[in-house]
Scaffold this motif. Structure first.
Motif, PDB file in Angstrom:
ATOM      1  N   ARG A  29       0.845  -1.196   0.000  1.00 54.00           N
ATOM      2  CA  ARG A  29       0.000   0.000   0.000  1.00 54.00           C
ATOM      3  C   ARG A  29       0.882   1.247   0.000  1.00 54.00           C
ATOM      4  O   ARG A  29       0.583   2.234  -0.667  1.00 54.00           O
ATOM      5  CB  ARG A  29      -0.934   0.010   1.215  1.00 54.00           C
ATOM      6  CG  ARG A  29      -1.880   1.219   1.175  1.00 54.00           C
ATOM      7  CD  ARG A  29      -2.298   1.703   2.546  1.00 54.00           C
ATOM      8  NE  ARG A  29      -1.198   2.037   3.411  1.00 54.00           N
ATOM      9  CZ  ARG A  29      -0.527   3.206   3.405  1.00 54.00           C
ATOM     10  NH1 ARG A  29      -0.829   4.149   2.546  1.00 54.00           N
ATOM     11  NH2 ARG A  29       0.456   3.426   4.254  1.00 54.00           N
ATOM     12  N   LYS A  30       1.985   1.181   0.722  1.00 56.68           N
ATOM     13  CA  LYS A  30       2.894   2.336   0.774  1.00 56.68           C
ATOM     14  C   LYS A  30       3.455   2.647  -0.611  1.00 56.68           C
ATOM     15  O   LYS A  30       3.644   3.818  -0.954  1.00 56.68           O
ATOM     16  CB  LYS A  30       4.020   2.080   1.764  1.00 56.68           C
ATOM     17  CG  LYS A  30       4.920   3.265   1.932  1.00 56.68           C
ATOM     18  CD  LYS A  30       5.883   3.118   3.072  1.00 56.68           C
ATOM     19  CE  LYS A  30       6.745   4.349   3.150  1.00 56.68           C
ATOM     20  NZ  LYS A  30       7.046   4.762   4.465  1.00 56.68           N
ATOM     21  N   THR A  31       3.716   1.640  -1.416  1.00 60.15           N
ATOM     22  CA  THR A  31       4.201   1.869  -2.779  1.00 60.15           C
ATOM     23  C   THR A  31       3.168   2.659  -3.567  1.00 60.15           C
ATOM     24  O   THR A  31       3.500   3.646  -4.230  1.00 60.15           O
ATOM     25  CB  THR A  31       4.520   0.540  -3.488  1.00 60.15           C
ATOM     26  OG1 THR A  31       5.589  -0.104  -2.791  1.00 60.15           O
ATOM     27  CG2 THR A  31       4.904   0.749  -4.943  1.00 60.15           C
ATOM     28  N   ILE A  32       1.913   2.254  -3.497  1.00 60.23           N
ATOM     29  CA  ILE A  32       0.844   2.977  -4.203  1.00 60.23           C
ATOM     30  C   ILE A  32       0.758   4.409  -3.687  1.00 60.23           C
ATOM     31  O   ILE A  32       0.683   5.358  -4.464  1.00 60.23           O
ATOM     32  CB  ILE A  32      -0.518   2.260  -4.057  1.00 60.23           C
ATOM     33  CG1 ILE A  32      -0.473   0.859  -4.673  1.00 60.23           C
ATOM     34  CG2 ILE A  32      -1.652   3.100  -4.668  1.00 60.23           C
ATOM     35  CD1 ILE A  32      -0.194   0.817  -6.159  1.00 60.23           C
ATOM     36  N   SER A  33       0.803   4.574  -2.383  1.00 56.83           N
ATOM     37  CA  SER A  33       0.726   5.900  -1.779  1.00 56.83           C
ATOM     38  C   SER A  33       1.850   6.811  -2.254  1.00 56.83           C
ATOM     39  O   SER A  33       1.609   7.961  -2.652  1.00 56.83           O
ATOM     40  CB  SER A  33       0.771   5.773  -0.258  1.00 56.83           C
ATOM     41  OG  SER A  33       0.837   7.044   0.348  1.00 56.83           O
ATOM     42  N   THR A  34       3.072   6.310  -2.243  1.00 55.41           N
ATOM     43  CA  THR A  34       4.207   7.157  -2.631  1.00 55.41           C
ATOM     44  C   THR A  34       4.207   7.464  -4.133  1.00 55.41           C
ATOM     45  O   THR A  34       4.637   8.537  -4.535  1.00 55.41           O
ATOM     46  CB  THR A  34       5.553   6.550  -2.200  1.00 55.41           C
ATOM     47  OG1 THR A  34       5.699   5.243  -2.749  1.00 55.41           O
ATOM     48  CG2 THR A  34       5.682   6.488  -0.693  1.00 55.41           C
ATOM     49  N   ILE A  35       3.692   6.548  -4.939  1.00 54.12           N
ATOM     50  CA  ILE A  35       3.559   6.829  -6.369  1.00 54.12           C
ATOM     51  C   ILE A  35       2.505   7.924  -6.569  1.00 54.12           C
ATOM     52  O   ILE A  35       2.718   8.879  -7.314  1.00 54.12           O
ATOM     53  CB  ILE A  35       3.168   5.566  -7.173  1.00 54.12           C
ATOM     54  CG1 ILE A  35       4.307   4.537  -7.159  1.00 54.12           C
ATOM     55  CG2 ILE A  35       2.817   5.938  -8.619  1.00 54.12           C
ATOM     56  CD1 ILE A  35       3.909   3.177  -7.706  1.00 54.12           C
ATOM     57  N   GLU A  36       1.357   7.798  -5.900  1.00 49.65           N
ATOM     58  CA  GLU A  36       0.265   8.768  -6.057  1.00 49.65           C
ATOM     59  C   GLU A  36       0.704  10.189  -5.738  1.00 49.65           C
ATOM     60  O   GLU A  36       0.307  11.123  -6.424  1.00 49.65           O
ATOM     61  CB  GLU A  36      -0.917   8.404  -5.154  1.00 49.65           C
ATOM     62  CG  GLU A  36      -1.812   7.340  -5.712  1.00 49.65           C
ATOM     63  CD  GLU A  36      -3.066   7.147  -4.889  1.00 49.65           C
ATOM     64  OE1 GLU A  36      -3.331   7.911  -3.924  1.00 49.65           O
ATOM     65  OE2 GLU A  36      -3.819   6.212  -5.213  1.00 49.65           O
ATOM     66  N   VAL A  37       1.497  10.359  -4.701  1.00 49.09           N
ATOM     67  CA  VAL A  37       1.899  11.715  -4.295  1.00 49.09           C
ATOM     68  C   VAL A  37       3.173  12.185  -4.991  1.00 49.09           C
ATOM     69  O   VAL A  37       3.653  13.281  -4.744  1.00 49.09           O
ATOM     70  CB  VAL A  37       2.039  11.844  -2.761  1.00 49.09           C
ATOM     71  CG1 VAL A  37       0.716  11.581  -2.084  1.00 49.09           C
ATOM     72  CG2 VAL A  37       3.137  10.954  -2.225  1.00 49.09           C
ATOM     73  N   GLY A  38       3.730  11.354  -5.861  1.00 54.96           N
ATOM     74  CA  GLY A  38       4.883  11.757  -6.640  1.00 54.96           C
ATOM     75  C   GLY A  38       6.232  11.630  -5.958  1.00 54.96           C
ATOM     76  O   GLY A  38       7.226  12.166  -6.429  1.00 54.96           O
ATOM     77  N   ARG A  39       6.296  10.912  -4.839  1.00 57.94           N
ATOM     78  CA  ARG A  39       7.575  10.731  -4.150  1.00 57.94           C
ATOM     79  C   ARG A  39       8.347   9.530  -4.671  1.00 57.94           C
ATOM     80  O   ARG A  39       9.503   9.347  -4.331  1.00 57.94           O
ATOM     81  CB  ARG A  39       7.362  10.584  -2.640  1.00 57.94           C
ATOM     82  CG  ARG A  39       7.053  11.916  -1.977  1.00 57.94           C
ATOM     83  CD  ARG A  39       7.057  11.810  -0.481  1.00 57.94           C
ATOM     84  NE  ARG A  39       5.809  11.159  -0.069  1.00 57.94           N
ATOM     85  CZ  ARG A  39       5.710  10.267   0.911  1.00 57.94           C
ATOM     86  NH1 ARG A  39       6.755   9.894   1.591  1.00 57.94           N
ATOM     87  NH2 ARG A  39       4.549   9.737   1.201  1.00 57.94           N
ATOM     88  N   PHE A  40       7.696   8.706  -5.478  1.00 54.94           N
ATOM     89  CA  PHE A  40       8.332   7.506  -6.022  1.00 54.94           C
ATOM     90  C   PHE A  40       7.895   7.341  -7.467  1.00 54.94           C
ATOM     91  O   PHE A  40       6.709   7.422  -7.776  1.00 54.94           O
ATOM     92  CB  PHE A  40       7.919   6.278  -5.193  1.00 54.94           C
ATOM     93  CG  PHE A  40       8.456   4.972  -5.702  1.00 54.94           C
ATOM     94  CD1 PHE A  40       9.795   4.658  -5.591  1.00 54.94           C
ATOM     95  CD2 PHE A  40       7.605   4.035  -6.270  1.00 54.94           C
ATOM     96  CE1 PHE A  40      10.287   3.446  -6.059  1.00 54.94           C
ATOM     97  CE2 PHE A  40       8.084   2.819  -6.739  1.00 54.94           C
ATOM     98  CZ  PHE A  40       9.429   2.525  -6.626  1.00 54.94           C
TER      99      PHE A  40
END
Length: 67
Positions: free
Chosen positions: A31-42
């Motif tokens: 879930r953290k991967t999806i979250s960080t992609i969504e906000v542009g940090r990854f």
């Protein structure tokens, strides 16, 4: 071109009424991967970007774009 990546994952998730956790489980990431992609940090790998697009049955360009 700056090379930054914009995405519409949150929009697609909302249209499908799904949580970050549900999408993460469906494509085999955290879930953290999806979250960080969504906000542009990854920036996702090509494989992850393609899995997300395939899940939503759209071309990858509908979800991700260079800004």
């Amino acid at each position: 071109m700056s090379g930054e990546l914009d995405n519409r994952i949150r929009v697609f998730r909302a249209e499908h009424r799904m949580s970050q956790s549900e999408l993460a489980e469906a494509i085999g990431v955290s879930r953290k991967t999806i979250s960080t992609i969504e906000v542009g940090r990854f920036v996702p790998s090509t494989v992850i970007a393609l899995k997300i697009a395939r899940y939503f049955e759209v071309p990858v360009e509908e979800i991700f774009s260079l800004i």
